[in-house]
Design an enzyme around this catalytic site. Structure first.
Site, PDB file in Angstrom:
ATOM      1  N   GLY A  72      64.475  20.379  12.922  1.00 43.52           N
ATOM      2  CA  GLY A  72      64.109  21.528  13.727  1.00 43.52           C
ATOM      3  C   GLY A  72      64.390  21.376  15.206  1.00 43.52           C
ATOM      4  N   ASN A 152      52.802  26.406  15.118  1.00 46.66           N
ATOM      5  CA  ASN A 152      52.579  25.152  14.428  1.00 46.66           C
ATOM      6  C   ASN A 152      51.161  24.622  14.584  1.00 46.66           C
ATOM      7  OD1 ASN A 152      53.752  24.894  17.163  1.00 46.66           O
ATOM      8  ND2 ASN A 152      53.307  22.724  16.902  1.00 46.66           N
ATOM      9  N   CYS A 326      53.887  16.079  17.700  1.00 42.60           N
ATOM     10  CA  CYS A 326      54.823  15.681  18.751  1.00 42.60           C
ATOM     11  C   CYS A 326      54.127  15.388  20.074  1.00 42.60           C
ATOM     12  CB  CYS A 326      55.875  16.770  18.955  1.00 42.60           C
ATOM     13  SG  CYS A 326      56.848  17.103  17.481  1.00 42.60           S
TER      14      CYS A 326
END
Length: 397
Positions: A72, A152, A326
């Protein structure tokens, strides 16, 4: 309950054993380089072509519009940077949102240093883009709108079809980061007016290190990685054949079970949400109550530090997160939660629980019970909570 309860499927998923089984021959038996001319290798090229067609079919696209990437993040970078490179002569303005994944936000920051202007749209308290603000932000020099399909962290689904329609009316390219959505909710690129779409294998029970970028035919963006002539001269590098096979297998399985899986996960999600909101006071649900991914539940607990909560959940055998994987090493509160209006102290006490196809009702009830115990214990050690209970001013969620 001694088993591991994995509720961090937004970070990554377990690779389905059926996917692994399909991948294995491409490591030891069908190991030819697809670019080679002999039949042993050409067979792999045919298999890649089949996967390309399968992915296109799921999206309502054409096979030649699917380009394999490493995931992604690469797909997002490619969509934005290559669009800026190819269409920069027409304009230097890009529109995105304040709640995008950092693969988009950091790429936009990079482009701003290259002379581009970026408008970061606000979202409402549920994380939904204001279409009127989007419309008002469009300028004659706007070349790209990039809005994620589903967030997300909080799971909110954006009005993608309406955004796509507006972009088409204005002659502006529309990209969506669908990393969390692909394989979990229906997507039709034609119906939704999507020109580019990013997806990643490890979010849908496929392998890590593989993804794709859908690029509508006629979009004139150029190569992002230079070298050989792979991916029709648009993405150089020897194809990750096992990964591509795994991505195709995972997408096929997800497409076949999507409706049934979404119904089951939504029921478990709603059960979890209901229990947490009813049984743990001073708690709020983050994200839209119904317009959200089937497997996502995100909460903020007042008077709680998220890191302590995660550690105690881990000790109870529960894998969860406070936001994007992340940024898990960051001490800063989630940019998504700040964008929906939460103050820093409440954003710090947030928890993301994302279900998978193996999640059971028994596990959900166990998690709810443990979470209730943990929050009570942490609040009992909180001076702020003690002050509040003793008549201090309420810090509303």
């Amino acid at each position: 309950m001694e088993q591991l309860i994995y509720l961090d499927n937004a970070a990554t998923t377990r690779t389905d054993p059926r996917v692994v089984e399909e991948m294995l021959p491409y490591f030891t038996e069908k190991y030819g380089n697809p670019s080679s001319v002999y039949s042993f290798a050409a067979a792999n090229k045919e298999d890649i072509t089949k996967v390309r067609a399968e992915l296109a079919g799921i999206l309502g696209a054409r096979p030649e519009e699917i380009y394999f990437t490493a995931g992604g993040t690469e797909s997002d970078n490619w969509a934005l940077k290559a669009t800026a490179d190819a269409y920069g002569h027409k304009g230097k303005h890009i529109i995105t949102t304040k709640i995008e994944h950092h693969a988009i936000l950091h790429t936009c920051e990079y482009l701003e240093k290259k002379g581009f202007e970026v408008t970061y749209l606000d979202v409402d308290e549920n994380g939904i883009v204001d279409l009127n603000q989007l419309k008002a932000s469009i300028r004659p020099d706007t070349i790209l709108i990039s809005v994620m399909f589903a967030n997300n962290e909080i799971g909110t689904l954006e009005p993608i079809e309406e955004i796509g329609r507006l972009a088409k009316e204005k002659g502006i390219l529309f990209h969506t980061d669908a990393v969390q959505a692909f394989g979990h909710v229906p997507i039709d690129v034609d119906q939704m007016g999507i020109d580019m779409l990013s997806a990643s294998g490890h979010k849908l029970s496929g392998p890590k290190g593989i993804g794709f970028l859908y690029i509508r035919k006629g979009v004139k963006i150029r190569s992002f990685i230079h070298g050989g002539a792979q991916e029709r001269k648009r993405r150089a590098g020897t194809e990750n054949v096992p990964g591509i096979i795994g991505l195709g297998a995972a997408a096929r399985l997800c497409a076949a079970s999507m409706e049934q899986r979404a119904k089951r996960e939504s029921a478990l999600r709603d059960h979890l949400i209901d229990r947490v909101l009813k049984e743990i006071p001073y708690t709020r649900l983050n994200g839209h109550r119904t317009k959200r991914l089937p497997n996502n539940a995100n909460f903020s607990f007042q008077f709680i530090e998220g890191e302590s909560m995660l550690i105690m959940l881990d000790m109870a055998g529960i894998c969860a997160s406070s936001g994007s994987a992340c940024t898990s090493g960051s001490l800063d509160p989630s940019h998504v939660l700040l964008a929906i209006g939460l103050p820093h102290e409440i954003a710090h006490g947030s928890l993301r629980l994302t279900l998978g196809e193996d999640t059971t009702l028994e596990q959900i009830d166990y998690v709810a019970d443990k979470l209730k115990e943990i929050v009570e214990k942490l609040r009992s050690m909180s001076p702020l909570y003690e002050d509040f209970i003793n008549g201090g001013k309420e810090n509303k969620a």
